[in-house]
Design a protein around this motif. Structure first.
Motif, PDB file in Angstrom:
ATOM      1  N   UNK A 206       0.833  -1.200   0.000  1.00 43.58           N
ATOM      2  CA  UNK A 206       0.000   0.000   0.000  1.00 43.58           C
ATOM      3  C   UNK A 206       0.868   1.251   0.000  1.00 43.58           C
ATOM      4  N   UNK A 207       0.358   2.270  -0.661  1.00 48.32           N
ATOM      5  CA  UNK A 207       0.936   3.602  -0.547  1.00 48.32           C
ATOM      6  C   UNK A 207       0.029   4.332   0.430  1.00 48.32           C
ATOM      7  N   UNK A 208       0.596   4.790   1.526  1.00 51.05           N
ATOM      8  CA  UNK A 208      -0.167   5.527   2.527  1.00 51.05           C
ATOM      9  C   UNK A 208       0.442   6.912   2.659  1.00 51.05           C
ATOM     10  N   UNK A 209      -0.386   7.928   2.522  1.00 50.34           N
ATOM     11  CA  UNK A 209       0.127   9.285   2.626  1.00 50.34           C
ATOM     12  C   UNK A 209      -0.979  10.268   2.965  1.00 50.34           C
ATOM     13  N   UNK A 210      -0.562  11.418   3.419  1.00 52.27           N
ATOM     14  CA  UNK A 210      -1.476  12.537   3.629  1.00 52.27           C
ATOM     15  C   UNK A 210      -1.338  13.413   2.403  1.00 52.27           C
ATOM     16  N   UNK A 211      -2.441  13.599   1.668  1.00 52.63           N
ATOM     17  CA  UNK A 211      -2.383  14.351   0.417  1.00 52.63           C
ATOM     18  C   UNK A 211      -2.099  15.821   0.679  1.00 52.63           C
ATOM     19  N   UNK A 212      -1.390  16.431  -0.246  1.00 53.59           N
ATOM     20  CA  UNK A 212      -1.029  17.838  -0.090  1.00 53.59           C
ATOM     21  C   UNK A 212      -2.228  18.756  -0.305  1.00 53.59           C
ATOM     22  N   UNK A 213      -3.008  18.477  -1.350  1.00 53.75           N
ATOM     23  CA  UNK A 213      -4.090  19.396  -1.700  1.00 53.75           C
ATOM     24  C   UNK A 213      -5.217  19.414  -0.664  1.00 53.75           C
ATOM     25  N   UNK A 214      -5.652  18.252  -0.235  1.00 51.26           N
ATOM     26  CA  UNK A 214      -6.809  18.175   0.672  1.00 51.26           C
ATOM     27  C   UNK A 214      -6.422  17.844   2.108  1.00 51.26           C
ATOM     28  N   UNK A 215      -5.120  17.624   2.353  1.00 54.27           N
ATOM     29  CA  UNK A 215      -4.642  17.260   3.681  1.00 54.27           C
ATOM     30  C   UNK A 215      -5.469  16.097   4.245  1.00 54.27           C
ATOM     31  N   UNK A 216      -5.676  15.108   3.388  1.00 56.11           N
ATOM     32  CA  UNK A 216      -6.502  13.949   3.719  1.00 56.11           C
ATOM     33  C   UNK A 216      -5.629  12.698   3.631  1.00 56.11           C
ATOM     34  N   UNK A 217      -5.806  11.800   4.568  1.00 56.38           N
ATOM     35  CA  UNK A 217      -5.074  10.541   4.566  1.00 56.38           C
ATOM     36  C   UNK A 217      -5.669   9.595   3.520  1.00 56.38           C
ATOM     37  N   UNK A 218      -4.802   9.028   2.657  1.00 62.63           N
ATOM     38  CA  UNK A 218      -5.263   8.046   1.667  1.00 62.63           C
ATOM     39  C   UNK A 218      -4.386   6.801   1.743  1.00 62.63           C
ATOM     40  N   UNK A 219      -4.987   5.692   1.395  1.00 62.24           N
ATOM     41  CA  UNK A 219      -4.290   4.415   1.348  1.00 62.24           C
ATOM     42  C   UNK A 219      -4.667   3.751   0.039  1.00 62.24           C
ATOM     43  N   UNK A 220      -3.660   3.448  -0.772  1.00 61.54           N
ATOM     44  CA  UNK A 220      -3.900   2.898  -2.108  1.00 61.54           C
ATOM     45  C   UNK A 220      -3.141   1.584  -2.251  1.00 61.54           C
ATOM     46  N   UNK A 221      -3.860   0.539  -2.590  1.00 62.38           N
ATOM     47  CA  UNK A 221      -3.203  -0.743  -2.860  1.00 62.38           C
ATOM     48  C   UNK A 221      -2.579  -0.677  -4.248  1.00 62.38           C
ATOM     49  N   UNK A 222      -1.318  -1.073  -4.323  1.00 63.69           N
ATOM     50  CA  UNK A 222      -0.602  -1.025  -5.594  1.00 63.69           C
ATOM     51  C   UNK A 222      -0.915  -2.263  -6.434  1.00 63.69           C
ATOM     52  N   UNK A 223      -1.151  -2.064  -7.730  1.00 67.02           N
ATOM     53  CA  UNK A 223      -1.273  -3.218  -8.622  1.00 67.02           C
ATOM     54  C   UNK A 223       0.056  -3.983  -8.668  1.00 67.02           C
ATOM     55  N   UNK A 224      -0.009  -5.268  -8.967  1.00 65.32           N
ATOM     56  CA  UNK A 224       1.183  -6.122  -8.968  1.00 65.32           C
ATOM     57  C   UNK A 224       2.285  -5.591  -9.883  1.00 65.32           C
ATOM     58  N   UNK A 225       1.904  -5.095 -11.066  1.00 68.85           N
ATOM     59  CA  UNK A 225       2.930  -4.616 -12.003  1.00 68.85           C
ATOM     60  C   UNK A 225       3.682  -3.414 -11.436  1.00 68.85           C
ATOM     61  N   UNK A 226       2.989  -2.520 -10.761  1.00 71.60           N
ATOM     62  CA  UNK A 226       3.640  -1.358 -10.156  1.00 71.60           C
ATOM     63  C   UNK A 226       4.526  -1.793  -8.993  1.00 71.60           C
TER      64      UNK A 226
END
Length: 180
Positions: free
Chosen positions: A56-76
């Motif tokens: 997962x990529x977990x980060x606090x977004x710059x624009x909305x200052x919101x925490x997001x968690x994104x599962x990476x596809x296998x190829x990435x």
């Protein structure tokens, strides 16, 4: 302000990936993260090695200052695993050649993407094109505008469809069938 478009043709995306992979791994990784996660360029540029070590990529977004968690596809994940091997955890993924450990600027990301766009005859390409390309292709595959709306934090599904270029495709198709 110019309206940028997604890269719609899968074969062009594949050619760009091959070209960038051979030419510059850093630019390739920036492109791959953008088209596979839907993150804004400002968020991609802030990613460090430690942010992509798991699934997962977990980060606090710059624009909305919101925490997001994104599962990476296998190829990435596979490409990132190879790219970050032996890199320090605090190193930026899209690291500038200037300075000790700084990411490239947003304007440099724009230059990189426009150079590639020019080489492949693409028009109306900018830093948001990566995010729009992700949205366009996931919509074509899943047809789930509500999920995309949530991912992009849009208020209205109509805005999401316009943002990823679906409305423009429909208008273009209508106009190509029209004639008096």
């Amino acid at each position: 302000m110019n309206l940028v478009q997604p890269i719609r043709e899968k074969d062009i995306i594949d050619e760009i990936k091959k070209h960038l992979r051979n030419e510059n791994k850093r630019n390739y990784i920036m492109f791959m993260i953008g088209i596979n996660t839907g993150l804004r360029i400002s968020d991609i540029l802030q990613l460090r090695v430690r942010d992509v070590e798991g699934w997962y990529i977990s980060l606090r977004t710059k624009k909305r200052n919101k925490y997001v968690r994104i599962k990476m596809p296998k190829n990435l994940k596979k490409e990132l695993r190879e790219y970050i091997k032996d890199k320090p955890k605090d190193e930026y993924l899209v690291k500038s050649r200037v300075g000790k450990n700084k990411p490239i600027s947003r304007s440099m990301a724009y230059v990189i993407l426009n150079d590639v766009a020019r080489e492949y005859g693409l028009e109306s390409i900018g830093t948001h094109s990566l995010r729009k390309t992700f949205g366009y292709h996931i919509y074509q595959k899943e047809k789930d505008v509500a999920a995309l709306q949530e991912m992009f934090n849009h208020e209205d599904p109509k805005y999401t469809l316009r943002y990823i270029g679906i409305n423009q495709d429909n208008l273009d198709s209508m106009m190509s069938r029209f004639g008096l």
